[in-house]
Design a protein around this motif. Sequence first.
Motif, PDB file in Angstrom:
ATOM      1  N   MET A   1       0.845  -1.176   0.000  1.00 33.29           N
ATOM      2  CA  MET A   1       0.000   0.000   0.000  1.00 33.29           C
ATOM      3  C   MET A   1       0.890   1.239   0.000  1.00 33.29           C
ATOM      4  N   ALA A   2       0.553   2.179  -0.843  1.00 28.81           N
ATOM      5  CA  ALA A   2       1.356   3.394  -0.979  1.00 28.81           C
ATOM      6  C   ALA A   2       1.149   4.324   0.210  1.00 28.81           C
ATOM      7  N   ASN A   3       2.216   5.024   0.551  1.00 31.03           N
ATOM      8  CA  ASN A   3       2.145   6.006   1.629  1.00 31.03           C
ATOM      9  C   ASN A   3       1.794   7.368   1.057  1.00 31.03           C
ATOM     10  N   LEU A   4       0.744   7.964   1.569  1.00 28.62           N
ATOM     11  CA  LEU A   4       0.370   9.320   1.182  1.00 28.62           C
ATOM     12  C   LEU A   4       0.508  10.206   2.408  1.00 28.62           C
ATOM     13  N   VAL A   5       1.162  11.339   2.206  1.00 27.45           N
ATOM     14  CA  VAL A   5       1.281  12.338   3.263  1.00 27.45           C
ATOM     15  C   VAL A   5       0.615  13.599   2.751  1.00 27.45           C
ATOM     16  N   VAL A   6      -0.289  14.155   3.528  1.00 20.36           N
ATOM     17  CA  VAL A   6      -0.970  15.399   3.182  1.00 20.36           C
ATOM     18  C   VAL A   6      -0.405  16.476   4.098  1.00 20.36           C
ATOM     19  N   ALA A   7       0.081  17.558   3.497  1.00 21.56           N
ATOM     20  CA  ALA A   7       0.719  18.629   4.275  1.00 21.56           C
ATOM     21  C   ALA A   7       0.207  19.986   3.821  1.00 21.56           C
ATOM     22  N   PHE A   8      -0.526  20.671   4.700  1.00 19.41           N
ATOM     23  CA  PHE A   8      -1.038  22.022   4.430  1.00 19.41           C
ATOM     24  C   PHE A   8      -0.875  22.851   5.689  1.00 19.41           C
ATOM     25  N   PRO A   9      -0.565  24.147   5.533  1.00 16.04           N
ATOM     26  CA  PRO A   9      -0.308  24.973   6.716  1.00 16.04           C
ATOM     27  C   PRO A   9      -1.523  25.148   7.625  1.00 16.04           C
ATOM     28  N   ASP A  10      -2.718  25.001   7.078  1.00 16.11           N
ATOM     29  CA  ASP A  10      -3.901  25.091   7.932  1.00 16.11           C
ATOM     30  C   ASP A  10      -4.517  23.697   8.070  1.00 16.11           C
ATOM     31  N   GLY A  11      -4.925  23.376   9.263  1.00 12.60           N
ATOM     32  CA  GLY A  11      -5.497  22.060   9.539  1.00 12.60           C
ATOM     33  C   GLY A  11      -6.718  21.753   8.701  1.00 12.60           C
ATOM     34  N   GLN A  12      -7.505  22.774   8.370  1.00 12.61           N
ATOM     35  CA  GLN A  12      -8.708  22.585   7.557  1.00 12.61           C
ATOM     36  C   GLN A  12      -8.357  22.080   6.164  1.00 12.61           C
ATOM     37  N   GLY A  48       6.782   7.213  -0.894  1.00  8.11           N
ATOM     38  CA  GLY A  48       5.375   7.520  -1.095  1.00  8.11           C
ATOM     39  C   GLY A  48       5.178   8.793  -1.884  1.00  8.11           C
ATOM     40  N   VAL A  49       4.050   9.440  -1.646  1.00  4.97           N
ATOM     41  CA  VAL A  49       3.694  10.679  -2.344  1.00  4.97           C
ATOM     42  C   VAL A  49       3.278  11.730  -1.319  1.00  4.97           C
ATOM     43  N   MET A  50       3.813  12.931  -1.488  1.00  4.11           N
ATOM     44  CA  MET A  50       3.493  14.076  -0.642  1.00  4.11           C
ATOM     45  C   MET A  50       2.518  14.960  -1.424  1.00  4.11           C
ATOM     46  N   VAL A  51       1.332  15.171  -0.886  1.00  5.30           N
ATOM     47  CA  VAL A  51       0.356  16.113  -1.452  1.00  5.30           C
ATOM     48  C   VAL A  51       0.403  17.309  -0.517  1.00  5.30           C
ATOM     49  N   CYS A  52       0.811  18.467  -1.060  1.00  3.77           N
ATOM     50  CA  CYS A  52       1.065  19.578  -0.147  1.00  3.77           C
ATOM     51  C   CYS A  52       0.731  20.938  -0.746  1.00  3.77           C
ATOM     52  N   SER A  53       0.783  21.910   0.128  1.00  3.09           N
ATOM     53  CA  SER A  53       0.653  23.306  -0.254  1.00  3.09           C
ATOM     54  C   SER A  53       1.955  23.762  -0.897  1.00  3.09           C
ATOM     55  N   TYR A  54       1.910  24.853  -1.622  1.00  5.54           N
ATOM     56  CA  TYR A  54       3.123  25.380  -2.244  1.00  5.54           C
ATOM     57  C   TYR A  54       4.005  26.122  -1.253  1.00  5.54           C
ATOM     58  N   PHE A  72      10.213   9.778  -2.557  1.00  2.00           N
ATOM     59  CA  PHE A  72       8.925  10.459  -2.430  1.00  2.00           C
ATOM     60  C   PHE A  72       8.667  11.318  -3.651  1.00  2.00           C
ATOM     61  N   GLY A  73       7.444  11.234  -4.188  1.00  2.00           N
ATOM     62  CA  GLY A  73       7.010  12.151  -5.221  1.00  2.00           C
ATOM     63  C   GLY A  73       6.273  13.296  -4.552  1.00  2.00           C
ATOM     64  N   MET A  74       6.124  14.412  -5.272  1.00  2.00           N
ATOM     65  CA  MET A  74       5.446  15.559  -4.668  1.00  2.00           C
ATOM     66  C   MET A  74       4.434  16.153  -5.632  1.00  2.00           C
ATOM     67  N   LEU A  75       3.230  16.375  -5.116  1.00  2.15           N
ATOM     68  CA  LEU A  75       2.168  17.070  -5.829  1.00  2.15           C
ATOM     69  C   LEU A  75       1.823  18.298  -5.007  1.00  2.15           C
ATOM     70  N   ALA A  76       2.207  19.460  -5.509  1.00  2.07           N
ATOM     71  CA  ALA A  76       1.960  20.717  -4.790  1.00  2.07           C
ATOM     72  C   ALA A  76       0.729  21.396  -5.364  1.00  2.07           C
ATOM     73  N   ILE A  77      -0.101  21.909  -4.484  1.00  2.00           N
ATOM     74  CA  ILE A  77      -1.295  22.648  -4.886  1.00  2.00           C
ATOM     75  C   ILE A  77      -0.987  24.125  -4.707  1.00  2.00           C
ATOM     76  N   ALA A  78      -1.122  24.867  -5.819  1.00  2.00           N
ATOM     77  CA  ALA A  78      -0.676  26.264  -5.828  1.00  2.00           C
ATOM     78  C   ALA A  78      -1.638  27.133  -6.630  1.00  2.00           C
ATOM     79  N   PRO A  79      -1.594  28.441  -6.384  1.00  2.00           N
ATOM     80  CA  PRO A  79      -2.417  29.354  -7.194  1.00  2.00           C
ATOM     81  C   PRO A  79      -2.000  29.289  -8.669  1.00  2.00           C
ATOM     82  N   ALA A  80      -2.937  29.594  -9.545  1.00  2.06           N
ATOM     83  CA  ALA A  80      -2.669  29.515 -10.976  1.00  2.06           C
ATOM     84  C   ALA A  80      -1.543  30.455 -11.406  1.00  2.06           C
TER      85      ALA A  80
END
Length: 182
Positions: A1-12, A48-54, A72-80
């Motif tokens: 099973m792949a490891n996913l880590v979710v990282a965002f500065p706000d808990g929400q 695994g894969v890191m899904v995170c904020s920019y 680890f791979g990284m998928l960053a979510i960022a403004p356009a």
Amino acid sequence: MANLVVAFPDGQGASSIKALLMRSGYHVSAAVTSGTAALQAADRLGCGVMVCSYRFRDMTCGELRENLPETFGMLAIAPADWNGDEDAPDISILNMPIKARELIQGVDNLLDIQEKNERTLRRHRHLRTEAENRAISRAKELLMDRNAMTETEAHRYLQKTSMNNGTGMAETAQMIIELMEN
């Protein structure tokens, strides 16, 4: 099973992304709110894969990427309008506002890449060191000299013995050397 880590500065944000991924059938190994905590989770998990904020309060996603294990791979979510981090070109970017389908597709793509990389690493782990190759050659020489075997027969003997004993060829070769030279 792949490891996913979710990282965002706000808990929400971390909770929302984690919930979305879990509803889509993924197991999220960690959900954190700082770059430092993301690095600690990655070190603990190994790959695994890191899904995170920019960006985080303590670092940017580029700084996070630089310190992440290569596994680890990284998928960053960022403004356009965010141009990316030139120091870390191997970050996949998903522009906000994100759509669930795009997030899942991005995670799937990175998981596929990580799985291929893991298979490649496993193949390369089986490469022998020079000392192991010398031990195998020496064991074959001893088997050929003392048992009148051909090189192919000696090699097959080493393979079969190592499989029967549940040991690697280099370890089996070392045992043969110790038995025959002492």
